[in-house]
Design a protein around this motif. Structure first.
Motif, PDB file in Angstrom:
ATOM      1  N   ALA A 168       0.142   4.174   4.954  1.00 28.42           N
ATOM      2  CA  ALA A 168      -1.104   4.211   5.734  1.00 28.42           C
ATOM      3  C   ALA A 168      -1.893   2.922   5.528  1.00 28.42           C
ATOM      4  O   ALA A 168      -2.519   2.406   6.453  1.00 28.42           O
ATOM      5  CB  ALA A 168      -1.941   5.420   5.325  1.00 28.42           C
ATOM      6  N   VAL A 172      -2.899   0.203   8.404  1.00 24.03           N
ATOM      7  CA  VAL A 172      -4.288  -0.236   8.612  1.00 24.03           C
ATOM      8  C   VAL A 172      -4.355  -1.761   8.575  1.00 24.03           C
ATOM      9  O   VAL A 172      -4.932  -2.398   9.456  1.00 24.03           O
ATOM     10  CB  VAL A 172      -5.228   0.341   7.526  1.00 24.03           C
ATOM     11  N   MET A 175      -2.794  -3.250  11.701  1.00 21.64           N
ATOM     12  CA  MET A 175      -3.577  -2.956  12.908  1.00 21.64           C
ATOM     13  C   MET A 175      -4.877  -3.770  12.924  1.00 21.64           C
ATOM     14  O   MET A 175      -5.336  -4.187  13.982  1.00 21.64           O
ATOM     15  CB  MET A 175      -3.892  -1.458  12.976  1.00 21.64           C
TER      16      MET A 175
ATOM     17  N   ALA B  60      -5.287   3.903  15.779  1.00 18.12           N
ATOM     18  CA  ALA B  60      -4.399   3.895  14.611  1.00 18.12           C
ATOM     19  C   ALA B  60      -5.185   3.554  13.346  1.00 18.12           C
ATOM     20  O   ALA B  60      -4.973   4.164  12.290  1.00 18.12           O
ATOM     21  CB  ALA B  60      -3.260   2.901  14.817  1.00 18.12           C
ATOM     22  N   ILE B  61      -6.102   2.581  13.471  1.00 20.58           N
ATOM     23  CA  ILE B  61      -6.912   2.217  12.301  1.00 20.58           C
ATOM     24  C   ILE B  61      -7.719   3.426  11.833  1.00 20.58           C
ATOM     25  O   ILE B  61      -7.766   3.749  10.644  1.00 20.58           O
ATOM     26  CB  ILE B  61      -7.855   1.033  12.621  1.00 20.58           C
ATOM     27  N   CYS B  64      -5.401   6.181  10.194  1.00 19.45           N
ATOM     28  CA  CYS B  64      -4.908   5.789   8.872  1.00 19.45           C
ATOM     29  C   CYS B  64      -6.051   5.653   7.870  1.00 19.45           C
ATOM     30  O   CYS B  64      -5.865   5.894   6.675  1.00 19.45           O
ATOM     31  CB  CYS B  64      -4.113   4.489   8.948  1.00 19.45           C
ATOM     32  N   SER B  65      -7.247   5.251   8.351  1.00 16.74           N
ATOM     33  CA  SER B  65      -8.387   5.164   7.442  1.00 16.74           C
ATOM     34  C   SER B  65      -8.713   6.547   6.889  1.00 16.74           C
ATOM     35  O   SER B  65      -9.036   6.685   5.702  1.00 16.74           O
ATOM     36  CB  SER B  65      -9.613   4.622   8.173  1.00 16.74           C
TER      37      SER B  65
END
Lengths: 501, 166, 337
Positions: A168, A172, A175, B60-61, B64-65
């Motif tokens: 993950a 991040v 991205m 997506a950020i 995933c955050s």
């Protein structure tokens, strides 16, 4: 084919003129300086000196300018190894193992390995230009947007996927890189995006500013946290280091050959030296038996990206000469120079301007030999920089970083951005976010998106274009294999080893 | 940054730092999503619109955050991000550098560079004045020659340079 | 950031004033420090090449007492460069070279500037546009190509060009309107890349500037069909076989009523004095007489119209109106405008 050799021999006679050799030394030295100063890239250097060469003969001028280019390629590695600051985009991958080596007191080895690999990469690329130029030019023509996207896809897949950090966090990080790359003008629609009306953001986030901050400033902050001591320390540097490193290099012949192939291919297509260096590093990390130790100062991790970057940087000149399309920004500026001297790059250049073309190719051989000698003699000098106490060298590095960030776009705002990236780099590193995917995404994100959307425009929105011919399908297939490789190898090793009870 | 917010005696915890970073990336993701929404994130007649890619990148950020946030909450609260004394060391560089970067806009690059090098050498390195002055003035002067005279790249200049007629 | 900006502006204005007061009262103004030459485009493009050639010519013939320094500010389709000039009020040591993005960028992106925010100096030349197809394609004339486009469904033919909502796409839209058929426009970053995409068969046609495609023409890889100007080009040097630039018919004569030329002009920041403008007009007049400039004009088949003063302003006013009309029709105006 035989003709080529006769022409090349004649070319050596032209390039071997003492005045031209002198120009080579001057060019290499200037190039090294340009490569060392972040922000002042090869493209800048060549562009700035271009007008000064108008009074020379085209052959002498192109020798001077292309040697600046070689010098910049060589020089990019120096700050990467010593201070973790990549002077050029293609030397980012060199920092991954080069800087840890310097910290262990092996800066001399790292620099020697970097310079020697650069030379090998360039030499192979020149051989290729000499032998198969027309063939290769025809191959480059087959690369439309879909093929280019496939190449970027492959570059991503071969680099990403095997990091130790939690998935993950890797996502991040990557991205964020993509998002930063998207800021500014959208090339395909001509719209501004993610600028929120700010004039400072028109330019988007340049990769170099992010890298100077994340790696350079971040590194200084980390060094401070660990106490006021610069970790490189005085390594004994003498000619023996060069020889000893040379003795160890033949062991990595497989990595070298692989990186040469990757580099030549990327340079011609023209995806450029930066993806080539990342791809070569990523693949070496997977294939090498020392792969696990990559990132901790493995010499092979310096050999792979440097060889590929220099091979790509050199072969990028081929499409420029043969097609008139530059494979790199520096090549674009050289191209402008050719036009000014009344030489039309393109299919007819090899026919109409034989003297010039073969003089240039001969100068590539000589220039790289001269370059290698020049930069190797500077190894002790550069390694000695690490002996300067931290409280002197740190502010100087900070000033160099600030100047570097400014010169990228001549924008003061970028100096502030660099600092923000520096703090970000420190915090992200401390919280186990990998920085490499972020950097890779900033470098390639824009181009990859552009190629993807150009492909879809051409196909009328159909994704099928990425499987529409053998070439693009093969590259996409390779990319998928590279992406799934960790899973496949995991599966294989699990099948081989018996299940624990 | 977050690590200065909740200390546990000897330094901020790794847990708080992780949570702080996850919240920051979440905020960043939301900004990206909003920015993409502004320019349109659909699939137009001729392929994706300008905001298409950033929109999904932003999503997506955010996702995933949230995962990182959940994982950060599970971190051992005893682990330290860094000790206060270490952070003080970091701030010793960070504060002068921040002031330096902010001074470049009004004063140009040369004067702040002289000050930065002098502050470092005097304050952190405790060098003598002559040496400090020599390096603090010599290095920017060298850069002036290399960039402005040799490569013809103008660097930012302020009122002092204007008075000197540079 | 606003504060810093204000500060920066303040110092710049102060600088400008200081410079003015130091200047001798003599009528003839001369630059007293290096002149920044802003290129609102990336390194290696057409405008950049022209700027660097100018830099070389001026240095070689010592036409100016101080140096000319080329600086690329390409952000936001050149908006960054124009804003820089606009914000450097009364600074006589800054000039900018323009391309069509002088008109198109503010319209397409909403970046707040207009040519009236700067001081027009001179038109150096006009860049021509030519319709090119791959030499292996069967279309020998513009008429044949037009017929093929008309006969095929919308979007069959792909036009490659530089950038989006800029000159190449404007011409494409004008062609579409003239023929009543849609084409698929694919934007690329640079003119050289566009020409190679045509050679590689990834697009069907381009509207490259002469200098961007001439080498491919010499190699018989691409074929010019017509030129988007009111009259044929004057250059008669042989390029491929018996063909020269002058043998390309105008698009209008080939039944394609589209005309477009691109400005290569010089501007200065607002608020500079008449003498300062006059100095640069005079400088570029001298440049035009050098053999290097003549060679560049010939290589790139430029339209060598030179204008300055009110004549240039009239031309700009008209060109702005034309662009606004074209962009409005094409739907390229940013929502913010």
């Amino acid at each position: 084919m035989f003709d080529n050799f006769v022409n090349l021999w004649h070319g050596f006679a032209v390039a071997g003129d003492p005045f031209n050799i002198l120009l080579m030394v001057v060019g290499i030295l200037l190039g090294v300086i340009i490569g060392v100063l972040p922000g002042l890239g090869g493209a800048n250097g060549v562009a700035i000196l271009l007008p000064l060469t108008f009074s020379m003969s085209p052959t002498s001028a192109i020798i001077l300018l292309s040697c600046i280019y070689w010098g910049a390629l060589f020089g990019g590695a120096i700050t990467s190894v010593l201070f973790n600051i990549p002077g050029e985009p293609w030397s980012v991958a060199t920092t991954f193992d080069g800087h840890p080596m310097a910290r262990q007191g092996k800066a001399g080895e790292a620099l020697t390995a970097a310079f020697t690999s650069s030379f090998v990469g360039a030499f192979v690329a020149i051989l290729m230009i000499t032998l198969v130029a027309p063939l290769v030019a025809a191959f480059a023509l087959r690369f439309g947007p879909a093929e280019k996207f496939a190449v970027y896809f492959l570059a991503f897949c071969s680099f990403v996927g095997m990091s130790k950090e939690p998935p993950a966090k890797t996502i991040v990080s990557m991205m964020i890189g993509f998002a930063l790359a998207a800021v500014g003008l959208d090339m395909v629609t001509g719209q501004l995006r993610l600028t929120f009306g700010s004039e400072e953001l028109l330019n988007g986030f340049d990769f170099l500013i992010a890298v100077i901050g994340l790696f350079g400033i971040g590194e200084i902050l980390l060094t401070m946290e660990e106490g006021l001591e610069f970790r490189g320390k005085s390594a004994k540097i003498d000619a023996k280091v060069v020889l000893r490193t040379w003795a160890s290099l033949p062991r990595y012949w497989a990595t070298s050959i692989r990186s040469c192939i990757i580099g030549c291919w990327m340079g011609i297509t023209p995806a450029g030296a930066t993806p080539a260096s990342f791809m070569a590093y990523g693949i070496a990390k997977r294939v090498s038996k020392n792969g696990k130790n990559f990132g901790n100062g493995e010499i092979e991790g310096v050999v792979a990206p440097e060889t590929a970057a220099h091979a790509a940087g050199t072969s990028a000149l081929l499409p420029m000469l043969a097609l008139g399309v530059p494979g790199s920004p520096t090549a674009a500026v050289l191209l402008g120079g050719l036009l000014i001297w009344g030489l039309q790059p393109g299919p007819m250049l090899f026919v109409e301007q034989k003297d010039f073309v073969w003089g240039l190719i001969a100068s590539m051989y000589l220039g790289n030999v001269v370059g290698l000698i020049v930069v190797l003699t500077t190894v002790p000098l550069f390694a000695a920089i690490l002996r300067i106490p931290f409280s002197i060298i740190a502010p100087v590095i900070l000033v160099i970083c600030a100047i570097g960030a400014y010169t990228v776009n001549n924008n003061v705002f970028d100096v502030v951005m660099m600092l923000v990236f520096g703090v970000l780099g420190y915090v992200l590193k401390k919280t186990n976010y990998p920085l490499a995917p972020l950097v890779l995404a900033i470098v390639l994100g824009d181009s990859a998106e552009e190629a993807f959307r150009q492909s879809l425009l051409a196909s009328g929105g159909s994704i099928g274009i990425f499987w529409s011919n053998p070439l693009v399908s093969t590259i996409m297939g390779l990319g998928l294999v590279a992406a799934l490789y960790p899973m496949i190898s995991n599966l294989l090793s699990r099948l081989r080893s018996p299940q624990p009870a | 940054m977050s690590e200065t917010s909740h200390g546990t005696g000897t330094g901020p915890t790794q847990r708080n730092a992780e949570i702080g970073v996850a919240l920051l990336t979440l905020l960043f993701g939301l900004i990206v999503v909003y920015g993409s929404y502004l320019v349109g994130f659909g699939w137009g007649a001729d392929g994706p619109q300008a905001g298409f890619f950033p929109f999904y990148v932003g999503i997506a950020i955010c996702v995933c955050s949230l995962i990182n946030l959940a994982q950060g909450l599970r971190e051992n609260p005893a682990d330290l991000f860094a000790e206060w004394s270490q952070l003080r060391q970091v701030l010793k560089v960070l504060v002068p550098t921040t002031i330096y970067c902010l001074m470049v806009e009004p004063l140009g690059i040369y004067l702040p560079s002289i000050l930065l090098i002098a502050v470092f050498m005097k304050w952190l390195g405790k060098y003598s004045w002559p040496l400090t002055a020599a390096i603090a003035i010599g290095v920017p002067a060298a850069f002036y020659l290399v960039f402005e005279k040799w490569f013809l790249i103008p660097l930012p200049k302020g009122p002092v340079e204007a008075l000197l007629g540079l | 950031m606003k504060n810093f900006h204000a500060l920066g502006l303040g110092t710049l204005t102060a600088l400008g004033l200081a410079a003015m007061s130091i200047l001798p009262a003599a009528a003839e103004w001369k630059p007293t420090k290096p002149v920044e030459f802003i290129v609102p485009a990336g390194t290696g493009g057409g405008a950049d090449q022209m700027a660097r050639t100018l830099q070389g010519i001026i240095a070689k013939h010592e036409l100016m007492p101080t140096q000319l320094i080329v600086i690329n500010k390409s952000g936001g389709a050149g908006g960054e460069g124009f804003l820089d000039v606009k914000n450097s009020k009364a600074n006589p040591h800054k000039i900018v070279i323009t391309l069509s993005n002088l008109f198109t960028t503010p319209l397409a992106t909403g970046i707040p500037f207009n040519w009236k925010d700067m001081t027009p100096v001179a038109m150096l030349a006009l860049d021509e546009f030519v319709l090119w197809v791959n030499a292996q394609d069967p279309y020998k004339t513009a008429q044949e190509y037009e017929a093929a486009i008309k006969a095929a469904p919308d979007g069959t033919f792909k036009m490659g060009g530089t950038g989006s909502k800029q000159e190449d796409q404007i011409i494409t839209v004008a062609i579409e309107k003239a023929l009543g058929k849609k084409m698929t426009y694919i934007p690329y970053k640079g003119g050289g890349e566009v020409a190679v995409q045509l050679v590689g068969g990834h697009v069907n046609s381009t509207v490259n500037n002469p200098i961007e495609a001439v080498s491919q023409w010499r190699g018989d890889k691409v074929r010019p069909l017509c030129v988007f100007d009111g009259k044929q080009l004057p250059y008669t040097d042989k390029i491929l076989g018996d063909l020269s630039w002058s043998s390309i018919p105008t698009c209008k004569s080939a039944g394609l009523d589209v005309e477009y030329v691109m400005l290569r002009g010089i501007f200065m920041p607002p608020g500079v004095s008449e003498e300062q403008v006059a100095y640069f007009v005079d400088l570029f007049k001298k440049v035009r007489e050098t053999p290097e400039w003549q060679q560049l004009m010939k290589d790139g088949a430029f339209n060598q119209t030179f204008m300055a003063g009110p004549e240039f302003k009239d031309w700009l006013t008209k060109a702005e109106a034309t662009h606004k009309g074209l962009m409005q029709e094409a739907g390229f105006i940013a929502a913010a405008n």
